[in-house]
Motif scaffolding. Structure first.
Motif, PDB file in Angstrom:
ATOM      1  N   ASP A 188       0.596  -1.521   0.006  1.00  0.00           N
ATOM      2  CA  ASP A 188       0.136  -0.351  -0.083  1.00  0.00           C
ATOM      3  C   ASP A 188       1.058   1.085  -0.080  1.00  0.00           C
ATOM      4  OD1 ASP A 188      -2.455  -1.639   0.665  1.00  0.00           O
ATOM      5  OD2 ASP A 188      -2.388  -1.570   2.606  1.00  0.00           O
ATOM      6  N   HIS A 189       1.481   1.739   0.609  1.00  0.00           N
ATOM      7  CA  HIS A 189       2.848   2.589   0.824  1.00  0.00           C
ATOM      8  C   HIS A 189       3.624   2.705  -0.504  1.00  0.00           C
ATOM      9  CE1 HIS A 189       4.136   1.710   5.226  1.00  0.00           C
ATOM     10  NE2 HIS A 189       2.655   2.872   5.249  1.00  0.00           N
ATOM     11  N   VAL A 190       3.638   1.980  -1.270  1.00  0.00           N
ATOM     12  CA  VAL A 190       4.244   2.094  -2.868  1.00  0.00           C
ATOM     13  C   VAL A 190       3.198   2.905  -3.242  1.00  0.00           C
ATOM     14  CG1 VAL A 190       4.680   1.140  -5.171  1.00  0.00           C
ATOM     15  CG2 VAL A 190       5.705  -0.233  -2.807  1.00  0.00           C
ATOM     16  N   LEU A 222      -8.845   2.482   3.609  1.00  0.00           N
ATOM     17  CA  LEU A 222      -8.460   1.558   3.277  1.00  0.00           C
ATOM     18  C   LEU A 222      -7.271   0.963   4.725  1.00  0.00           C
ATOM     19  CD1 LEU A 222      -9.152  -1.192   2.647  1.00  0.00           C
ATOM     20  CD2 LEU A 222      -7.687  -0.650   0.650  1.00  0.00           C
ATOM     21  N   HIS A 223      -5.895   1.900   4.182  1.00  0.00           N
ATOM     22  CA  HIS A 223      -4.843   1.262   4.450  1.00  0.00           C
ATOM     23  C   HIS A 223      -4.395   1.627   6.272  1.00  0.00           C
ATOM     24  CE1 HIS A 223      -0.480   0.653   4.787  1.00  0.00           C
ATOM     25  NE2 HIS A 223      -0.230   2.161   5.757  1.00  0.00           N
ATOM     26  N   HIS A 224      -5.020   2.708   6.661  1.00  0.00           N
ATOM     27  CA  HIS A 224      -4.679   3.548   7.731  1.00  0.00           C
ATOM     28  C   HIS A 224      -5.729   2.400   8.559  1.00  0.00           C
ATOM     29  CE1 HIS A 224      -2.768   7.434   6.926  1.00  0.00           C
ATOM     30  NE2 HIS A 224      -1.721   6.390   6.919  1.00  0.00           N
ATOM     31  N   LYS A 251      -6.534  -0.577   7.888  1.00  0.00           N
ATOM     32  CA  LYS A 251      -6.282  -2.148   8.643  1.00  0.00           C
ATOM     33  C   LYS A 251      -4.999  -2.267   9.558  1.00  0.00           C
ATOM     34  CE  LYS A 251      -4.650  -2.847   3.788  1.00  0.00           C
ATOM     35  NZ  LYS A 251      -4.391  -3.716   3.021  1.00  0.00           N
ATOM     36  N   GLU A 252      -4.246  -0.967   9.673  1.00  0.00           N
ATOM     37  CA  GLU A 252      -2.977  -0.606  10.399  1.00  0.00           C
ATOM     38  C   GLU A 252      -3.793  -0.714  11.723  1.00  0.00           C
ATOM     39  OE1 GLU A 252       0.442   1.717   7.931  1.00  0.00           O
ATOM     40  OE2 GLU A 252      -1.016   3.331   8.956  1.00  0.00           O
ATOM     41  N   GLU A 253      -4.981   0.580  11.958  1.00  0.00           N
ATOM     42  CA  GLU A 253      -5.744   0.872  13.166  1.00  0.00           C
ATOM     43  C   GLU A 253      -6.639   0.133  13.780  1.00  0.00           C
ATOM     44  OE1 GLU A 253      -6.980   4.913  13.460  1.00  0.00           O
ATOM     45  OE2 GLU A 253      -5.657   6.061  12.526  1.00  0.00           O
ATOM     46  N   ASN A 283       7.543  10.833   5.870  1.00  0.00           N
ATOM     47  CA  ASN A 283       8.038  10.153   6.997  1.00  0.00           C
ATOM     48  C   ASN A 283       7.790   9.081   7.814  1.00  0.00           C
ATOM     49  OD1 ASN A 283       9.389  11.219   9.749  1.00  0.00           O
ATOM     50  ND2 ASN A 283      10.604  12.224   8.280  1.00  0.00           N
ATOM     51  N   HIS A 284       6.517   9.443   8.091  1.00  0.00           N
ATOM     52  CA  HIS A 284       5.527   8.321   8.420  1.00  0.00           C
ATOM     53  C   HIS A 284       5.508   7.463   7.606  1.00  0.00           C
ATOM     54  CE1 HIS A 284       1.771   6.747  10.936  1.00  0.00           C
ATOM     55  NE2 HIS A 284       1.680   6.178   9.446  1.00  0.00           N
ATOM     56  N   ILE A 285       5.901   6.585   6.621  1.00  0.00           N
ATOM     57  CA  ILE A 285       6.220   5.727   5.860  1.00  0.00           C
ATOM     58  C   ILE A 285       7.454   4.513   5.956  1.00  0.00           C
ATOM     59  CG2 ILE A 285       6.231   4.895   3.239  1.00  0.00           C
ATOM     60  CD1 ILE A 285       3.414   6.301   3.117  1.00  0.00           C
ATOM     61  N   LYS A 291       9.870   5.838   8.628  1.00  0.00           N
ATOM     62  CA  LYS A 291       9.681   4.815  10.041  1.00  0.00           C
ATOM     63  C   LYS A 291       9.220   3.748  10.236  1.00  0.00           C
ATOM     64  CE  LYS A 291       8.232   9.130  11.325  1.00  0.00           C
ATOM     65  NZ  LYS A 291       7.665  10.120  12.944  1.00  0.00           N
ATOM     66  N   GLU A 292       7.546   3.821   9.044  1.00  0.00           N
ATOM     67  CA  GLU A 292       7.029   1.769   9.387  1.00  0.00           C
ATOM     68  C   GLU A 292       7.944   1.309   8.882  1.00  0.00           C
ATOM     69  OE1 GLU A 292       2.150   3.087  10.074  1.00  0.00           O
ATOM     70  OE2 GLU A 292       2.770   2.745   7.989  1.00  0.00           O
ATOM     71  N   ASN A 293       7.842   1.124   7.518  1.00  0.00           N
ATOM     72  CA  ASN A 293       8.836   0.579   6.589  1.00  0.00           C
ATOM     73  C   ASN A 293      10.328   0.067   7.422  1.00  0.00           C
ATOM     74  OD1 ASN A 293       6.920   0.225   5.129  1.00  0.00           O
ATOM     75  ND2 ASN A 293       8.106   1.656   2.904  1.00  0.00           N
ATOM     76  N   LEU A 316       8.965   0.404  13.235  1.00  0.00           N
ATOM     77  CA  LEU A 316       7.796  -0.612  13.709  1.00  0.00           C
ATOM     78  C   LEU A 316       7.460  -1.948  12.531  1.00  0.00           C
ATOM     79  CD1 LEU A 316       5.777  -0.588  15.648  1.00  0.00           C
ATOM     80  CD2 LEU A 316       4.142   0.401  13.898  1.00  0.00           C
ATOM     81  N   PHE A 317       7.781  -1.365  11.035  1.00  0.00           N
ATOM     82  CA  PHE A 317       7.203  -2.763  10.978  1.00  0.00           C
ATOM     83  C   PHE A 317       7.938  -3.874  10.873  1.00  0.00           C
ATOM     84  CE2 PHE A 317       4.339  -1.463   7.174  1.00  0.00           C
ATOM     85  CZ  PHE A 317       3.817  -1.053   7.862  1.00  0.00           C
ATOM     86  N   ARG A 318       9.559  -3.262  10.960  1.00  0.00           N
ATOM     87  CA  ARG A 318      10.687  -4.465  11.019  1.00  0.00           C
ATOM     88  C   ARG A 318      10.584  -4.916  12.513  1.00  0.00           C
ATOM     89  NH1 ARG A 318      10.246  -3.515   6.706  1.00  0.00           N
ATOM     90  NH2 ARG A 318       8.716  -6.148   7.384  1.00  0.00           N
TER      91      ARG A 318
HETATM   92 FE   LIG Z   1       1.185   2.753   6.480  1.00  0.00          FE
END
Ligand SMILES: [Fe+2]
Ligand SMILES: [Fe+2]
Length: 187
Positions: free
Chosen positions: A11-13, A50-52, A54-56, A123-125, A127-129, A132-134
């Motif tokens: 989704d980030h892409v 959709l994307h946020h 799914k995260e939230e 910036n947010h993406i 940090k997630e990639n 947080l996701f790692r």
């Molecule tokens: Fe995200």
């Protein structure tokens, strides 16, 4: 293997491609109201709806069961940034209405909020990639990734049955093609 974090990164892409378009529009002060309204639609129903969502609704609550607090630390920061993003989108949308009603100086606020959204989300993406996701990958098993992927799929079905089956990814690519945005990853 397919992972829940990989799904969110896909989704980030697409969101980053939309941000490329938003940055181009802001830089060149393009005031095509139709395109601005399409961008707000894509953010509200794809990036956020959709994307946020799914995260939230699915990903962060699952991480909470693994000790990631939604009140402090990385997840709390991500949640707060989603709220900041919504404020920028409201700023874009409110000023599109003013602009359409003849207040041409509202364009300044449209670009200011588009810039704010673009900087925040880039910036947010990152940090997630990168962080947080790692961290999440370190604590999620293969079957937990699969459970989340299943729930993401169910959520998408419900989301698209209520918001109408629009192909948001195609809409982003149409804007990318229209403005001849280069693929930054290949530069
Ligand atoms: Fe995200
Ligand atoms: Fe996020």
């Amino acid at each position: 293997m397919n992972t829940a974090t990989g799904n969110l990164e896909d989704d980030h892409v697409h969101i980053l491609r939309l941000i490329d378009v938003m940055e181009f529009i802001t830089l060149n002060k393009i005031s095509d109201v139709n395109h601005l309204e399409i961008i707000v639609d894509i953010i509200r129903n794809f990036a956020d709806g959709l994307h946020h969502a799914k995260e939230e609704n699915l990903f962060f609550p699952f991480l909470a069961t693994k000790g990631f607090s939604p009140q402090e630390g990385p997840v709390a920061i991500m949640l707060n940034e989603h709220v900041q993003g919504r404020n920028f989108v409201k700023g874009i949308s409110d000023n599109i209405i003013l602009y359409k009603n003849g207040n041409k100086s509202a364009s300044v606020e449209i670009y200011r909020n588009m810039n704010g959204y673009s900087d925040l989300l880039r910036n947010h993406i990152a940090k997630e990639n990168n962080i947080l996701f790692r961290m999440a990958d370190n604590v999620l098993s293969e079957s937990e990734h699969n459970q989340l992927l299943y729930r993401f799929g169910e959520f998408e079905k419900v989301h698209y049955s209520s918001s109408g089956p629009k192909d948001y990814i195609k809409m982003i690519e149409n804007l990318v093609t229209f403005y001849e945005i280069q693929d930054q990853a290949s530069q």
